[in-house]
Design a protein around this motif. Structure first.
Motif, PDB file in Angstrom:
ATOM      1  N   THR A  38      -8.621  -7.856   4.147  1.00 39.94           N
ATOM      2  CA  THR A  38      -9.517  -8.363   3.097  1.00 39.94           C
ATOM      3  C   THR A  38      -8.765  -9.263   2.126  1.00 39.94           C
ATOM      4  O   THR A  38      -9.256 -10.332   1.737  1.00 39.94           O
ATOM      5  N   VAL A  47      -3.559  -5.501  -2.623  1.00 42.00           N
ATOM      6  CA  VAL A  47      -3.746  -4.278  -1.832  1.00 42.00           C
ATOM      7  C   VAL A  47      -3.169  -3.056  -2.537  1.00 42.00           C
ATOM      8  O   VAL A  47      -3.482  -1.919  -2.174  1.00 42.00           O
ATOM      9  N   GLN A  92      -6.304   3.275   8.460  1.00 40.85           N
ATOM     10  CA  GLN A  92      -7.303   2.226   8.589  1.00 40.85           C
ATOM     11  C   GLN A  92      -7.699   1.629   7.240  1.00 40.85           C
ATOM     12  O   GLN A  92      -7.985   0.428   7.145  1.00 40.85           O
ATOM     13  N   LYS A  93      -7.707   2.467   6.193  1.00 39.08           N
ATOM     14  CA  LYS A  93      -8.058   1.953   4.867  1.00 39.08           C
ATOM     15  C   LYS A  93      -7.060   0.886   4.439  1.00 39.08           C
ATOM     16  O   LYS A  93      -7.447  -0.195   3.960  1.00 39.08           O
ATOM     17  N   GLN A  94      -5.778   1.159   4.624  1.00 37.68           N
ATOM     18  CA  GLN A  94      -4.744   0.215   4.207  1.00 37.68           C
ATOM     19  C   GLN A  94      -4.786  -1.061   5.055  1.00 37.68           C
ATOM     20  O   GLN A  94      -4.620  -2.166   4.525  1.00 37.68           O
ATOM     21  N   LYS A 118      -7.419  -2.322   6.457  1.00 38.43           N
ATOM     22  CA  LYS A 118      -8.591  -3.080   6.019  1.00 38.43           C
ATOM     23  C   LYS A 118      -8.310  -3.803   4.702  1.00 38.43           C
ATOM     24  O   LYS A 118      -8.734  -4.947   4.510  1.00 38.43           O
ATOM     25  N   LEU A 119      -7.587  -3.135   3.799  1.00 38.49           N
ATOM     26  CA  LEU A 119      -7.233  -3.767   2.533  1.00 38.49           C
ATOM     27  C   LEU A 119      -6.417  -5.035   2.758  1.00 38.49           C
ATOM     28  O   LEU A 119      -6.623  -6.057   2.098  1.00 38.49           O
ATOM     29  N   GLU A 158      -3.987  -2.111  -5.323  1.00 38.78           N
ATOM     30  CA  GLU A 158      -5.151  -1.563  -6.031  1.00 38.78           C
ATOM     31  C   GLU A 158      -4.825  -1.091  -7.446  1.00 38.78           C
ATOM     32  O   GLU A 158      -5.448  -0.168  -7.955  1.00 38.78           O
ATOM     33  N   GLN A 199      -0.037   4.417  -1.829  1.00 41.47           N
ATOM     34  CA  GLN A 199      -1.253   5.133  -1.443  1.00 41.47           C
ATOM     35  C   GLN A 199      -1.021   6.167  -0.347  1.00 41.47           C
ATOM     36  O   GLN A 199      -1.939   6.900   0.018  1.00 41.47           O
ATOM     37  N   THR A 215       0.814  -1.222   0.000  1.00 37.41           N
ATOM     38  CA  THR A 215       0.000   0.000   0.000  1.00 37.41           C
ATOM     39  C   THR A 215       0.844   1.266   0.000  1.00 37.41           C
ATOM     40  O   THR A 215       0.300   2.368   0.121  1.00 37.41           O
TER      41      THR A 215
END
Length: 260
Positions: free
Chosen positions: A121, A154, A113-115, A117-118, A156, A104, A101
């Protein structure tokens, strides 16, 4: 997203590795590159990724000339999974995937938190969430390959380049990874993989590019190009191709086994 390669040639000194390669890979498409060892598959990927710049011809990523892209711009477009990876430090699986990540966040920032969560997932998607606290160097070769796959997800990036992604996996994980690859294709990814497995190539690929001696020997859908002559030309072995389930799958059986 798309990859367009035009008149690509590359040499190591006087040794020509890639000779006038032309093809296009589009979104919602898995392109498998098939060919014997040393044919130039990894070199082709390195040229596309900008890791080798001394090539002739042109590589366009989503209609953008790749030679004009910065490292971060390239990372936003393309994720790469190499054949093997040996880190200097024993990072945890979670941290290894989190490194995907970095494109990003800013240089002085930490993943948020976005990273996180990625990462969770991706690990859950590939069925390796139970490995998240394990040291990467303590994993088997197959487990490492799954971690690298998660790291690519991740990132993306909508273009994935996979250099023999199932080479170190047992049969079950091979099918799981290829099924995930097909799922990503349906979600709009453009994916190129190199492989040595004709049977899996036929079963999972949308397009196939067969390479030999640095050139494209055949290019098209699996139904169009898979023949006994092609396999013999590529690998120097005679096979009998059997169709299964109304030609939804094909199996290459070496004739030396049939004769015995």
């Amino acid at each position: 997203m798309s990859i367009e390669v035009s008149n690509l040639s590359f040499s190591y000194g006087d040794r020509l590795i890639l000779d006038d390669i032309n093809f296009t890979a589009r979104d919602n498409q898995l392109l498998s590159v098939l060919g014997p060892n040393g044919v130039g598959k990894s070199t082709l990927f390195h040229c596309i990724l900008g890791l080798l710049n001394g090539y002739k011809g042109q590589v366009k990523l989503n209609n953008i000339n790749s030679k004009g892209l910065s490292i971060k711009e390239m990372a936003n477009l393309v994720a790469y999974i190499p054949q093997s990876h040996y880190p200097s430090f024993n990072f945890s699986v979670f941290d290894m995937v989190l490194m995907g990540t970095t494109n990003q966040v800013f240089h002085i920032s930490s993943p948020g938190q976005k990273q996180i969560k990625l990462v969770k997932t991706a690990l859950e998607r590939l069925g390796i969430i139970h490995l998240k606290d394990r040291g990467y160097t303590q994993l088997s070769g197959g487990e490492r390959q799954l971690v690298l796959m998660a790291r690519a997800l991740v990132q993306e990036a909508k273009i994935l380049i996979l250099d023999e992604p199932t080479a170190n996996l047992d049969f079950g994980n091979q099918i799981r990874v290829l099924t995930q690859i097909k799922s990503l294709v349906k979600e709009g990814y453009t994916i190129i993989q190199s492989t040595h497995n004709p049977d899996q190539t036929f079963l999972f690929s949308d397009m196939v590019m067969a390479m030999k001696d640095g050139k494209i020997l055949a290019y098209g859908t699996p139904n169009e190009i898979f023949t006994e002559n092609l396999i013999k030309n590529l690998y120097g072995v005679e096979v009998e191709i059997q169709s299964l389930y109304g030609d939804k799958a094909r199996v290459c059986i070496p004739k030396i086994i049939i004769k015995n």
